[in-house]
Design a protein around this motif. Structure first.
Motif, PDB file in Angstrom:
ATOM      1  N   SER A 284     -33.555   6.132   9.912  1.00 39.88           N
ATOM      2  CA  SER A 284     -33.230   4.702   9.900  1.00 39.88           C
ATOM      3  C   SER A 284     -31.758   4.439  10.182  1.00 39.88           C
ATOM      4  CB  SER A 284     -33.601   4.096   8.543  1.00 39.88           C
ATOM      5  OG  SER A 284     -32.891   4.747   7.494  1.00 39.88           O
ATOM      6  N   THR A 285     -30.920   5.475  10.078  1.00 31.67           N
ATOM      7  CA  THR A 285     -29.482   5.303  10.341  1.00 31.67           C
ATOM      8  C   THR A 285     -29.123   5.607  11.792  1.00 31.67           C
ATOM      9  OG1 THR A 285     -28.932   7.596   9.745  1.00 31.67           O
ATOM     10  CG2 THR A 285     -29.011   5.990   7.954  1.00 31.67           C
ATOM     11  N   PHE A 286     -30.138   5.919  12.610  1.00 32.57           N
ATOM     12  CA  PHE A 286     -29.879   6.302  13.998  1.00 32.57           C
ATOM     13  C   PHE A 286     -29.942   5.121  14.970  1.00 32.57           C
ATOM     14  CE2 PHE A 286     -31.840  10.702  12.950  1.00 32.57           C
ATOM     15  CZ  PHE A 286     -30.694  11.021  12.233  1.00 32.57           C
ATOM     16  N   GLY A 287     -29.842   3.932  14.457  1.00 33.12           N
ATOM     17  CA  GLY A 287     -29.892   2.763  15.329  1.00 33.12           C
ATOM     18  C   GLY A 287     -31.190   1.991  15.172  1.00 33.12           C
ATOM     19  N   GLN A 288     -31.332   0.946  15.968  1.00 34.28           N
ATOM     20  CA  GLN A 288     -32.473   0.037  15.839  1.00 34.28           C
ATOM     21  C   GLN A 288     -33.801   0.743  16.076  1.00 34.28           C
ATOM     22  OE1 GLN A 288     -32.179  -3.348  18.419  1.00 34.28           O
ATOM     23  NE2 GLN A 288     -34.082  -4.306  17.675  1.00 34.28           N
ATOM     24  N   TYR A 289     -33.833   1.647  17.028  1.00 32.76           N
ATOM     25  CA  TYR A 289     -35.087   2.331  17.353  1.00 32.76           C
ATOM     26  C   TYR A 289     -35.068   3.804  16.930  1.00 32.76           C
ATOM     27  CZ  TYR A 289     -35.633  -1.831  20.240  1.00 32.76           C
ATOM     28  OH  TYR A 289     -35.723  -3.130  20.675  1.00 32.76           O
ATOM     29  N   GLY A 290     -34.159   4.140  16.039  1.00 33.69           N
ATOM     30  CA  GLY A 290     -34.039   5.526  15.604  1.00 33.69           C
ATOM     31  C   GLY A 290     -35.295   6.041  14.926  1.00 33.69           C
ATOM     32  N   PHE A 291     -35.892   5.191  14.088  1.00 32.44           N
ATOM     33  CA  PHE A 291     -37.099   5.605  13.371  1.00 32.44           C
ATOM     34  C   PHE A 291     -38.224   5.954  14.347  1.00 32.44           C
ATOM     35  CE2 PHE A 291     -41.293   4.302  11.865  1.00 32.44           C
ATOM     36  CZ  PHE A 291     -41.446   5.138  10.755  1.00 32.44           C
ATOM     37  N   PHE A 292     -38.454   5.082  15.308  1.00 35.93           N
ATOM     38  CA  PHE A 292     -39.553   5.312  16.251  1.00 35.93           C
ATOM     39  C   PHE A 292     -39.258   6.495  17.176  1.00 35.93           C
ATOM     40  CE2 PHE A 292     -39.949   0.842  15.059  1.00 35.93           C
ATOM     41  CZ  PHE A 292     -41.279   0.814  14.660  1.00 35.93           C
TER      42      PHE A 292
ATOM     43  N   ASP B 280     -26.626   5.118  -1.716  1.00 32.76           N
ATOM     44  CA  ASP B 280     -28.048   5.023  -1.374  1.00 32.76           C
ATOM     45  C   ASP B 280     -28.386   5.865  -0.149  1.00 32.76           C
ATOM     46  OD1 ASP B 280     -28.536   3.353  -3.489  1.00 32.76           O
ATOM     47  OD2 ASP B 280     -28.322   1.505  -2.326  1.00 32.76           O
ATOM     48  N   THR B 281     -27.501   5.802   0.865  1.00 34.40           N
ATOM     49  CA  THR B 281     -27.734   6.589   2.085  1.00 34.40           C
ATOM     50  C   THR B 281     -27.684   8.084   1.796  1.00 34.40           C
ATOM     51  OG1 THR B 281     -26.752   4.837   3.442  1.00 34.40           O
ATOM     52  CG2 THR B 281     -26.926   7.036   4.418  1.00 34.40           C
ATOM     53  N   LEU B 282     -26.689   8.499   1.016  1.00 35.69           N
ATOM     54  CA  LEU B 282     -26.556   9.906   0.667  1.00 35.69           C
ATOM     55  C   LEU B 282     -27.726  10.364  -0.196  1.00 35.69           C
ATOM     56  CD1 LEU B 282     -24.694  12.374   0.923  1.00 35.69           C
ATOM     57  CD2 LEU B 282     -23.580  11.657  -1.209  1.00 35.69           C
ATOM     58  N   GLY B 283     -28.160   9.493  -1.094  1.00 39.30           N
ATOM     59  CA  GLY B 283     -29.294   9.844  -1.942  1.00 39.30           C
ATOM     60  C   GLY B 283     -30.569  10.041  -1.144  1.00 39.30           C
TER      61      GLY B 283
END
Length: 422
Positions: free
Chosen positions: A248-256, A110-113
């Motif tokens: 989203s894989t960069f940690g809790q606040y990666g997205f923001f 899923d992550t790779l996709g």
């Protein structure tokens, strides 16, 4: 005269394309409804449609200097919402399942996709619409703004279908878990996809559009540039898309962090570039059209009015109010033809015009000449109103070899490129 073969006829091509888009729409509708259920589909549809008018309106606003035909916009949106979305759903699902089976690790699949497969598939599918307009509607695709508009509208259509799927699925999850209100999955999905980042997909694909726009501005002999720049734009779009999906894989606040430090600045930079390009087109109108004033094709007010968005609007409104809606449309058409003529002349002076330059220029001048009497009062009114102190005059008489029909003035020096003297 050789007649085109049946598959080369316009109605055959239009029919085939319309059938393809219609079938794609029906299939994608069935697939999304199967995954979300009827109720989830309706909820997702109602929420996903909210940003569409704002995004399409923004791209049409950007395109007001030299408006492209509505049929191109409708095609771009339909391709994104139907064909590109169908390609993405089928290809992404197949690739993810294949990776999960091969690695026996569904989570990694899923992550790779999401970070590798989806950006490549989705950006390629959206880029196909830009390529088709570039190849088969070449006269409507003359620069960066055209590329930005077609790419942005295509991505808007794609995001519309994708948002239906995500919001409908979120609604189904809430139905199962009992979630409701602001704490529901539907509300969170709506906030992230509709409120926070409705421009994400358009932002990615606009990079591809800029690449094709630069290719459109390139000379016919710059073949490597015409191929490599769109490919580079597509690769940048894929890279930005992958970076966004992987946030989203960069940690809790990666997205923001990615949103605030990367996406917002990139959006601001590309918005500035698009607006700057639009202003550059207006400047080209003011600089190139005086040659046709000297030749008697245009009135002295035309370059000033057509080089100002405010004056253009005033001319359209004056014509529509005093002479009817048909006159307002005629003024709008006149503005579009004149802008196309100015940009064509600029490409000619820079040595980047095609072999049909003189033919195309004559076609545009004929369109302008046929509307001159109807448009003249509106242009003069707009010039007086927008510049009460008067607009820049263009005195003198035209070179006879370049003159409009019925014009018999004497020649005056004018240093700009003149196709009829070369």
């Amino acid at each position: 005269m050789r007649h085109p073969r049946w598959w080369q006829r316009r109605w055959v091509r239009y029919g085939a394309l319309s059938t393809l888009l219609a079938l794609s729409g029906l299939v994608i509708l069935a697939l999304v409804r199967e995954q979300t259920g009827t109720e989830g589909f309706l909820v997702g549809l109602g929420l996903a449609v909210l940003p569409v008018p704002l995004l399409v309106g923004a791209f049409r606003w950007l395109d007001r200097v030299q408006p492209g035909p509505w049929r191109n916009v409708l095609f771009a949106f339909a391709w994104g919402a139907c064909a590109a979305a169908l390609i993405a759903i089928v290809a992404n699902s197949f690739a993810t399942r294949w990776i999960a089976t091969a690695t026996a690790d569904p989570s990694s699949a899923d992550t790779l996709g999401a970070t590798v497969i989806a950006p490549v598939v989705e950006e390629s599918a959206k880029a196909a619409a830009v390529l088709l307009v570039f190849l088969f509607r070449r006269r409507d695709f003359t620069g960066i703004v055209d590329g930005v508009v077609i790419a942005g509208v295509t991505a808007t259509g794609f995001a519309f279908t994708e948002n239906i799927l995500y919001l409908g699925t979120a609604f189904g999850t809430d139905q199962l878990t009992g979630g409701s209100g602001i704490a529901s999955v539907t509300a969170a999905t709506f906030f992230v996809r509709i409120v926070l980042s409705p421009f994400a997909h358009p932002l990615f694909t606009v990079l591809t559009g800029i690449g094709f726009g630069i290719a459109a501005l390139s000379g016919e002999r710059q073949r490597a540039r015409r191929v490599l720049v769109p490919v580079a734009g597509l690769l940048l779009a894929m890279s930005m898309h992958a970076f966004w999906n992987g946030s989203s894989t960069f940690g809790q606040y990666g997205f923001f962090a990615v949103y605030g430090m990367f996406m917002v600045p990139a959006f601001g930079l590309l918005t500035w570039l698009a607006v700057w390009t639009r202003q550059r087109e207006l400047r080209a109108v003011r600089e190139e059209l005086p040659a046709y004033v000297y030749a008697g094709w245009l009135s002295t007010a035309a370059p000033f009015v057509l080089g100002s968005m405010r004056a253009r609007q005033m001319a359209r409104e004056y014509a529509a109010y005093h002479f009817g809606k048909a006159a307002g449309r005629a003024v709008a058409e006149y503005e579009g033809y004149a802008t196309t003529l100015a940009l064509l002349r600029r490409r000619g002076r820079q040595g980047r015009a095609g072999a049909d330059f003189v033919v195309r220029e004559r076609e545009l001048l004929t369109e302008l000449w046929s509307r001159r009497e109807l448009v003249r009062p509106a242009l003069e009114y707009a010039a007086r109103s927008a510049a009460p102190g008067g607009w820049p005059g263009y005195p003198g008489h035209p070179p006879s070899a370049y003159a409009a029909p019925g014009w018999h003035g004497t020649a005056v020096p004018y240093p700009a490129y003149n196709p009829y003297r070369s």
